[in-house]
Design an enzyme around this catalytic site. Structure first.
Site, PDB file in Angstrom:
ATOM      1  N   HIS A 167      -7.601   2.660  11.467  1.00 61.26           N
ATOM      2  CA  HIS A 167      -7.214   1.659  10.470  1.00 61.26           C
ATOM      3  C   HIS A 167      -6.052   2.120   9.600  1.00 61.26           C
ATOM      4  CE1 HIS A 167      -8.125  -2.038   8.297  1.00 61.26           C
ATOM      5  NE2 HIS A 167      -8.035  -1.390   7.148  1.00 61.26           N
ATOM      6  N   ASP A 172      -9.452   1.004  15.628  1.00 58.73           N
ATOM      7  CA  ASP A 172      -9.733   0.606  14.254  1.00 58.73           C
ATOM      8  C   ASP A 172     -11.218   0.277  14.112  1.00 58.73           C
ATOM      9  OD1 ASP A 172      -9.925  -0.598  11.743  1.00 58.73           O
ATOM     10  OD2 ASP A 172      -8.050  -1.704  11.948  1.00 58.73           O
ATOM     11  N   SER A 220      -3.985  -4.272   5.612  1.00 57.37           N
ATOM     12  CA  SER A 220      -5.382  -4.652   5.734  1.00 57.37           C
ATOM     13  C   SER A 220      -5.634  -6.033   5.113  1.00 57.37           C
ATOM     14  CB  SER A 220      -6.260  -3.564   5.105  1.00 57.37           C
ATOM     15  OG  SER A 220      -7.619  -3.722   5.448  1.00 57.37           O
TER      16      SER A 220
END
Length: 417
Positions: free
Chosen positions: A373, A340, A268
């Site tokens: 995600h 996501d 991320s």
């Protein structure tokens, strides 16, 4: 095919000892002790033909809170259930046959204290860290009409017995992290610097431990929100590449580390600095693994982090904007979910793969259309889930698990090349 079969039964005893009119069962597991990223095969035997039973898993997290999941199954004409070939009836808690499906579907049990209601409340199963405990246990049970027929405990390992661990601190080492190294004398492999994203802390240590168990010296690095007295900031704000460079040099000096093949793995927000390190310090870093990535540098993160940049080099802010990857010595592997909801990681992965490295070779990406995600790191664990306003789980957990299984295999292959 089962590599080795272990059985355990409870309540009604073993198949041979049970009386014809007794309810009984036996749980067979091919890997009763295995690394946490290894698959396992689970079969239930000794039931009556077409018996309907409940199979459940139970575990305790690092805060001693209980987690569990269960599914209802029907035995075949021989009184057997193969979890690798049969999904739970009704598709709950998972829809496709999978021996690890119940482990992957665990949720906090009633009264565990984990808040599950309210959109955006993320929660995930975290067993004791590898630094505290080398493995964790999961208990399998089989019951019928509320009566326990069998139980079996399996051990999921983070570390094999000879893998070493040591804590690194800012005070002593000028970095905060958990170092995991394979036994001395093994073939030198690519070392891996691992870190997470906006969650802060030392979230990469489970993955680092598993990498070390597979022969890769690995350092889980904490770069912000490392705890009181850690000497690290509480925000992603002007965090200098020098900190990561220092960590990489410490890692590259470890026994068993092939420093020329050093890789960096970021998740991320951590994918930004991982790519920057590969681009700006190619002599030190070869490959980059970017989970749920961004293809651009974003601004500071967390309260009080306004007015400057997220990342810096030599004390100077690195401006926000697209990340170039033409100076990277090795490969950037971008792993993303097409569903996501946090940010557009799938498009970012496409942008990353459209670029070429220093030798003219294309970078790579893999996108899992239904995953979200939480595609990062190893499989067969518990990715983050979110509770909806009605209390129902609304996450992409099943697809995330499938993405982790395939993605982790790709990562290991990249590191081994």
């Amino acid at each position: 095919m089962l590599a080795a079969t272990a059985a355990c039964s409870g309540g009604g005893g073993t198949d041979d000892a049970a009386k014809p009119d007794e309810d009984h069962a036996a749980i067979h597991v091919d890997r009763p002790v295995a690394l946490a990223d290894q698959d396992m095969k689970v079969r239930i035997g000794g039931l009556r033909a077409r018996d309907r039973v409940r199979v459940a898993v139970h575990a305790v997290d690092q805060r001693s809170q209980p987690w569990s999941a269960h599914g209802d199954f029907s035995a075949d004409a021989h009184g057997r259930i193969d979890l690798d070939e049969q999904a739970p009836r009704g598709g709950r808690p998972y829809a496709k046959a999978d021996s690890t499906g119940l482990i992957s579907s665990m949720l906090p049990t009633a009264g565990s204290g984990v808040k599950m209601i309210g959109s955006g409340d993320a929660f995930s199963y975290h067993p004791p860290s590898p630094a505290e405990k080398r493995s964790f246990e999961v208990r399998l049970t089989v019951s019928k009409h509320g009566k326990r027929l069998a139980d079996r405990t399996v051990t999921r390992q983070w570390l094999t017995s000879k893998v070493r661990h040591r804590k690194l601190t800012v005070a002593k080492n000028r970095i905060d992290g958990e170092m995991y190294t394979p036994p001395k004398g093994e073939r030198r492999k690519a070392p891996v610097l691992v870190f997470g994203g906006s969650e802060g802390g030392n979230s990469g240590e489970y993955a680092a431990a598993l990498l070390a168990a597979r022969g890769h010296p690995a350092l889980s690095l904490c770069y912000f929100r490392c705890g009181k007295g850690s000497g690290r900031p509480d925000a992603i704000n002007m965090i200098d590449t020098a900190y990561f460079v220092r960590a990489a040099r410490v890692l590259g000096d470890e026994p068993g580390a092939d420093a020329k093949r050093l890789a960096v793995m970021g998740n991320s927000r951590g994918s930004e600095i991982a790519q920057l390190l590969g681009q700006r310090h190619p002599r030190l870093f070869r490959d980059v693994i970017a989970y749920a990535p961004s293809a651009r540098i974003n601004g500071p993160y967390l309260a009080g982090a306004s007015g400057r940049a997220a990342w810096a080099e030599g004390g100077r802010p690195i401006p926000a904007g697209p990340i170039r990857l033409d100076n990277v010595r090795g490969t950037v592997l971008a792993i993303a979910g097409g569903n996501d909801k946090m940010w557009g990681s799938a498009e970012a992965a496409r942008v990353i793969a459209s670029q070429k490295n220093a030798s003219g070779a294309s970078h790579r990406q893999v996108t899992y259309p239904k995953a979200g995600h939480h595609v990062n790191w190893f499989p067969y664990g518990q990715p983050g889930q979110e509770g909806g306003a009605d209390g129902q789980v609304v996450s992409t957990s099943g697809s995330d698990q499938a993405a982790r299984e395939d993605g982790w295999a790709r990562v290991l292959k990249l590191l081994e090349r």
